[in-house]
Design an enzyme around this catalytic site. Structure first.
Site, short mmCIF file in Angstrom:
data_model
loop_
_atom_site.label_atom_id
_atom_site.label_comp_id
_atom_site.label_asym_id
_atom_site.label_seq_id
_atom_site.Cartn_x
_atom_site.Cartn_y
_atom_site.Cartn_z
N HIS A 1 11.51 -95.17 -76.76
CA HIS A 1 11.01 -95.50 -75.41
C HIS A 1 12.27 -95.70 -74.56
O HIS A 1 13.03 -96.64 -74.79
CB HIS A 1 10.18 -96.79 -75.52
CG HIS A 1 9.87 -97.46 -74.23
ND1 HIS A 1 8.58 -97.63 -73.77
CD2 HIS A 1 10.66 -98.04 -73.30
CE1 HIS A 1 8.60 -98.27 -72.61
NE2 HIS A 1 9.86 -98.53 -72.31
N ASP B 1 -0.02 -92.02 -75.16
CA ASP B 1 0.44 -93.39 -74.94
C ASP B 1 -0.78 -94.29 -74.67
O ASP B 1 -0.77 -95.11 -73.75
CB ASP B 1 1.48 -93.49 -73.81
CG ASP B 1 2.15 -94.87 -73.76
OD1 ASP B 1 1.91 -95.70 -74.66
OD2 ASP B 1 2.89 -95.12 -72.78
N HIS C 1 7.19 -90.40 -73.98
CA HIS C 1 6.65 -90.38 -72.59
C HIS C 1 7.68 -90.09 -71.50
O HIS C 1 7.95 -90.92 -70.65
CB HIS C 1 5.88 -91.66 -72.28
CG HIS C 1 6.50 -92.96 -72.73
ND1 HIS C 1 7.82 -93.27 -72.55
CD2 HIS C 1 5.95 -94.03 -73.35
CE1 HIS C 1 8.06 -94.47 -73.04
NE2 HIS C 1 6.95 -94.95 -73.54
N ASN D 1 4.20 -97.76 -68.02
CA ASN D 1 5.63 -97.77 -68.27
C ASN D 1 5.99 -96.63 -69.21
O ASN D 1 5.53 -96.62 -70.35
CB ASN D 1 6.03 -99.12 -68.91
CG ASN D 1 7.53 -99.25 -69.04
OD1 ASN D 1 8.29 -98.40 -68.58
ND2 ASN D 1 7.96 -100.31 -69.70
N HIS E 1 1.39 -90.88 -80.23
CA HIS E 1 1.76 -92.08 -79.47
C HIS E 1 0.53 -92.90 -79.09
O HIS E 1 -0.07 -92.70 -78.03
CB HIS E 1 2.56 -91.69 -78.22
CG HIS E 1 3.27 -92.84 -77.60
ND1 HIS E 1 4.51 -92.73 -77.00
CD2 HIS E 1 2.95 -94.16 -77.50
CE1 HIS E 1 4.90 -93.91 -76.55
NE2 HIS E 1 3.95 -94.80 -76.84
N HIS F 1 -1.32 -96.95 -79.26
CA HIS F 1 -1.25 -98.39 -79.53
C HIS F 1 -2.62 -98.84 -80.03
O HIS F 1 -3.59 -98.82 -79.27
CB HIS F 1 -0.86 -99.17 -78.27
CG HIS F 1 0.51 -98.83 -77.77
ND1 HIS F 1 1.64 -99.49 -78.19
CD2 HIS F 1 0.94 -97.87 -76.91
CE1 HIS F 1 2.71 -98.97 -77.60
NE2 HIS F 1 2.31 -97.99 -76.82
N LEU F 2 -2.69 -99.23 -81.30
CA LEU F 2 -3.98 -99.66 -81.86
C LEU F 2 -4.17 -101.18 -81.78
O LEU F 2 -5.24 -101.70 -82.07
CB LEU F 2 -4.12 -99.18 -83.31
CG LEU F 2 -4.34 -97.66 -83.45
CD1 LEU F 2 -4.41 -97.27 -84.92
CD2 LEU F 2 -5.59 -97.20 -82.72
N ARG F 3 -3.11 -101.89 -81.41
CA ARG F 3 -3.18 -103.34 -81.08
C ARG F 3 -3.43 -104.28 -82.25
O ARG F 3 -3.44 -105.49 -82.07
CB ARG F 3 -4.23 -103.61 -80.00
CG ARG F 3 -4.02 -102.85 -78.70
CD ARG F 3 -2.67 -103.09 -78.09
NE ARG F 3 -2.59 -102.58 -76.72
CZ ARG F 3 -1.45 -102.30 -76.11
NH1 ARG F 3 -0.29 -102.46 -76.73
NH2 ARG F 3 -1.44 -101.86 -74.88
N ASP G 1 8.98 -98.82 -79.61
CA ASP G 1 8.21 -98.53 -78.39
C ASP G 1 7.59 -99.77 -77.75
O ASP G 1 7.09 -100.66 -78.42
CB ASP G 1 7.09 -97.51 -78.65
CG ASP G 1 6.39 -97.15 -77.36
OD1 ASP G 1 7.08 -96.75 -76.42
OD2 ASP G 1 5.16 -97.32 -77.27
ZN LIG Z 1 6.58 -96.79 -74.45
#
Ligand SMILES: [Zn+2]
Length: 427
Positions: free
Chosen positions: A181, A307, A234, A280, A62, A64-66, A154
């Protein structure tokens, strides 16, 4: 150098139920019998692992590489470096980019970019719905063909249960796991922190635990109806743990993951309005933390992950309810989990912790990873479970610094990360 031998470490390979002091050899990027490397004529890199754990390369499912779209927060290159520094050899990236990863073209772009620039394996997920809007299914068949390892919206959550049912059915047909999510938009509304004592006292809009539990329940029903695996991302609330535990006991294909902040912190931390405590789902009450710890101990929650959610300083340095959700996590998660789960609360041992970062995610996503079997990729993490260190956000490899753990003293850390036989990070 194409041959490496790691000597005298405690080799823990849960996939083969192996845990003993010994050597591990890598030749031409693959795990081999040590005898093969001993007979090599060329140079052999020797690594002394005395006192260290030699584990299969850790997997974070999990992250986030953006990229594409938000490279001021993180890039595939910087995110991969952060992963390596945290001890991870494979990371699974979320689709809430710009454009979102809802089409084969974006998946191909991410894979090409990762092949060029990332020092660890980057495994993309595809969106469940077009534009993550929850209105129309993305083309799941072509996402599967493009090589996604799972589907998820997600950052968002499909609210229409009928659409989600079709997503789970279609995912089953194309052989993809579904990650979710869990957030009921009507129940959560504009909530920014756990609905409870502190939200009331501080006058911040509450995000009730029921907003997560309602969707966890929905996912259990759909996993049962469609006979396909749904994984809850999460998990933060005691009620979610109870629901997942009961459903798993009945044989339902449901699972859940845990993030470090949901065991290391409670909603009490928001009282100074520091936006590095805004995530979140939100930080919850001590009773929720206790339930999550029990869920980890009894196997209800089977996967650990970060996350990892980078944001630039100027984005987080705003009023609490305006700030984006999320914190960076790749470079602190292993330390926090070893410190809290193994040392402090003694909920699991280090072998189970490694299993939750290797065998369990590999099983969920059907990855050819997370093992030290002969012939597997030479992805290895060396861990010192007793190393005491202090988190310093200024030393992060990540492009962002939004962590509530700056200055924390932790016990346990990855000290070397090897991908395909090549050291990509070393303390
Ligand atoms: Zn999430």
């Amino acid at each position: 150098m194409s041959a490496t031998i790691i000597r005298n470490g405690r080799v823990i390979d849960p996939s083969n139920k192996h845990d003993e002091i010994g050597d591990l050899a890598i030749l031409h990027g693959k795990i081999v019998q040590t005898s093969e490397v001993r007979h090599q004529k060329s140079d052999v890199e020797e690594i002394d692992a005395k006192g260290l754990i030699v584990a299969p390369g850790l997997i974070d499912i999990h992250v986030h590489l953006r990229e594409p779209g938000f490279s001021h927060k993180e890039t595939i290159e910087s995110g991969a470096r952060a992963a390596a520094a945290g001890g991870f050899t494979s990371i699974v990236c979320m689709p809430n980019t710009s454009p979102p990863a809802d089409s084969p073209a974006t998946i191909t772009w991410i894979k090409n970019r990762a092949a060029d620039l990332a020092c660890v394996n980057v495994l993309p997920t595809g969106a469940i719905s077009k534009n993550l809007a929850g209105e129309e299914l993305a083309s799941l068949g072509s996402l599967a063909q493009a090589g996604v390892v799972a589907i998820t919206d997600d950052g968002h959550c499909v609210q229409n249960h009928e659409l989600m049912r079709r997503a789970v059915e279609y995912a089953r047909m194309v052989g993809l796991p579904v990650l979710d999510h869990c957030q009921d938009y009507n129940l959560v509304g504009n909530g920014v922190v756990h609905e409870g004592y502190w939200s009331t006292l501080l006058g911040l809009p509450g995000w009730p635990a029921a907003g997560e539990e309602a969707i966890v329940m929905r996912n259990i029903l759909l996993a049962e109806l469609c006979d396909h695996h749904v994984h809850c991302q999460h998990v933060s609330a005691a009620g979610s743990v109870r629901l997942i535990r009961e459903a798993r006991a009945r044989g339902v294909k449901i699972s859940g993951e845990v993030c470090p902040h949901h065991i290391a912190l409670t909603d009490e931390a928001i009282q100074n309005f520091d936006t590095n405590y805004k995530m979140n789902p939100p930080l919850r009450a001590q009773t929720d933390v206790d339930a999550i710890l029990e869920g980890v101990a009894d196997g209800t929650l089977s996967i650990l992950c970060s996350d990892h959610a980078p944001h630039a300083g100027f984005e987080k340095e705003v009023e609490f309810d305006q700030a984006p959700f999320g914190i960076v996590g790749l470079e602190t998660e292993l330390g926090i989990f070893i410190d809290q789960l193994v040392h402090k609360h003694r909920k699991i041992d280090i072998a189970r912790l490694i299993e939750m970062y290797t065998v369990e995610p590999a099983k969920l996503l059907k990855l050819n990873a997370g093992t030290l079997s002969v012939g597997a990729a030479g992805d290895v993490t060396l861990i010192d479970p007793n190393l005491e260190w202090t988190v310093k956000i200024d030393n992060f490899q990540s492009a962002s610094r939004n962590s509530p753990f700056d200055g924390w003293k932790l016990k346990g850390r990855a000290i070397r990360t090897i991908v395909g036989g090549k050291t990509v990070w070393k303390l």
